[in-house]
Design an enzyme around this catalytic site. Sequence first.
Site, short mmCIF file in Angstrom:
data_model
loop_
_atom_site.label_atom_id
_atom_site.label_comp_id
_atom_site.label_asym_id
_atom_site.label_seq_id
_atom_site.Cartn_x
_atom_site.Cartn_y
_atom_site.Cartn_z
N ASP A 95 0.81 -1.22 0.00
CA ASP A 95 0.00 0.00 0.00
C ASP A 95 0.84 1.27 0.00
OD1 ASP A 95 0.85 -0.58 2.55
OD2 ASP A 95 -0.99 0.09 3.54
N ARG A 176 0.68 5.71 17.97
CA ARG A 176 0.36 6.64 16.89
C ARG A 176 0.78 8.08 17.16
NH1 ARG A 176 1.13 2.47 14.70
NH2 ARG A 176 -0.55 1.09 14.07
N ASP A 205 -6.99 4.67 13.46
CA ASP A 205 -5.70 5.33 13.31
C ASP A 205 -5.74 6.61 12.48
OD1 ASP A 205 -3.70 2.33 13.40
OD2 ASP A 205 -4.13 3.77 14.95
N SER A 257 -4.22 -9.61 10.20
CA SER A 257 -3.77 -8.23 10.20
C SER A 257 -3.08 -8.00 11.53
CB SER A 257 -4.98 -7.31 10.05
OG SER A 257 -4.62 -5.97 10.30
#
Length: 481
Positions: A95, A176, A205, A257
């Site tokens: 990605d 994050r 996120d 994931s």
Amino acid sequence: MAHAFGCGAATGPAGVGLLHREKAGALSGGLPAAGAAGRVQRPGGKGSKGKAIRCASGSEHGGISTATATSSDQKNGGLRGKLNKVVLAYSGGLDTSVIVPWLRENYGCEVVCFTADVGQGDIEMEGLEKKAKASGASQLVVKDLKEEFVSEYIYPCLRAGAVYERKYLLGTSMARPVIAKAMVDVAKEVGADAVAHGCTGKGNDQVRFELTFYALNPELKVVAPWREWDITGREDAIEYAKKHNVPVPVSKKSIYSRDRNLWHLSHEGDILEDPSNEPKEDMYMMSVAPENAPSKPEYLEIGIIAGVPVSINGRDLSPASLLAKLNEIGGKHGIGRIDMVENRLVGMKSRGVYETPGGTIMAAAVRELEALTLDRETMQWKDMLALKYAELVYAGRWFDPLRQSIDAFMENITATTTGSVTLKLYKGSVNVASRKSPNSLYREDISSFENGEIYNQADAEGFIRLYGLPTRVRAMLEKGI
């Protein structure tokens, strides 16, 4: 193994550490996470936090002959507008590899890739410079944030006792803001006018990254390709990469994931999407099954100063080193596995399985020491505010005045939480063996069943009569007395 910036899952991803993200539109592929090649010299210790450990510069087009964008594109703008320079949260997976040419094509901009080392492991930190430049980036910037991550993000949450929805120890949520803050710093260093991430529009996120951008530099433009482009899945991304001569990362496709950092490893997707399915044992990566853990318990003494751990068995360690060591020890004993259904910030429920061996040990030690050092009212208020603190962190509001104010309260009331706790680790369980503190409020001479000068048992009669007066009056009314 993975890719770190397709943030579609509950624990999100757009940061470094994502191993595989194949749900909610996020793609997997290539090496994930983020980092520089193994030959890079890494600065050590607290003083080096945030320091760029690698900056692989090149020409505006990265010295690569890929057809990601023409010179006129960058001069006159792209299909969606014009940006000068964009800092992209980069993992090296499929990605983010296609996001680089997409940004250049759609915004006519130079792309600076950024990767943060938050403890996702060296295997995820290999070959990123080559990948970034092959995708058309002008340079790759890597920063070692491990010590900063633990001391300035994990430890405040640990001190506050922040746990989201009874179980989640906020592994991704805490990572994050430290990554996004570093991106803002890099944007200033390289003169970028925008930042970009690979989070999808279904996860948490995207909120965590963008609220940090807003808080630290509201003038930066934010580009979120997953909310703009027509790519809907892995095959679309591969086709786009081929069209733009971008090498497609090839790796073994994971069915899960995953997001990994020094604090935890999360698992989502595949059979876990049905809450009735038990996780398969081969899914776990940081911990052994409790039934396969050593048959002999291990005792561990955790030294604590002002509410945060500082030592193991009398040996002082830096925050990141201490956590890494506890991960090793806890994983060996099958500690820290959590299976939960949580409420995402965007409204939907999601099911995730988390491995947090070191964090589980730390949390148990701090909580047990507080039993000695905090009085009843203070502990109750701490527990109530901890719920709000966890909610703010989960929602990406790290830089909100409210979280900072609650943090000041937590720091103040835990100033006396100093001492040590000895824990017994055995087949997935963490039990306290002993606790001691020079600031202990526990007095054996008072707590003893024997009468003493300070506490006279006969005094309890008057206390009970007064304390129970409202109950007695209500009963008298009901009985017509």
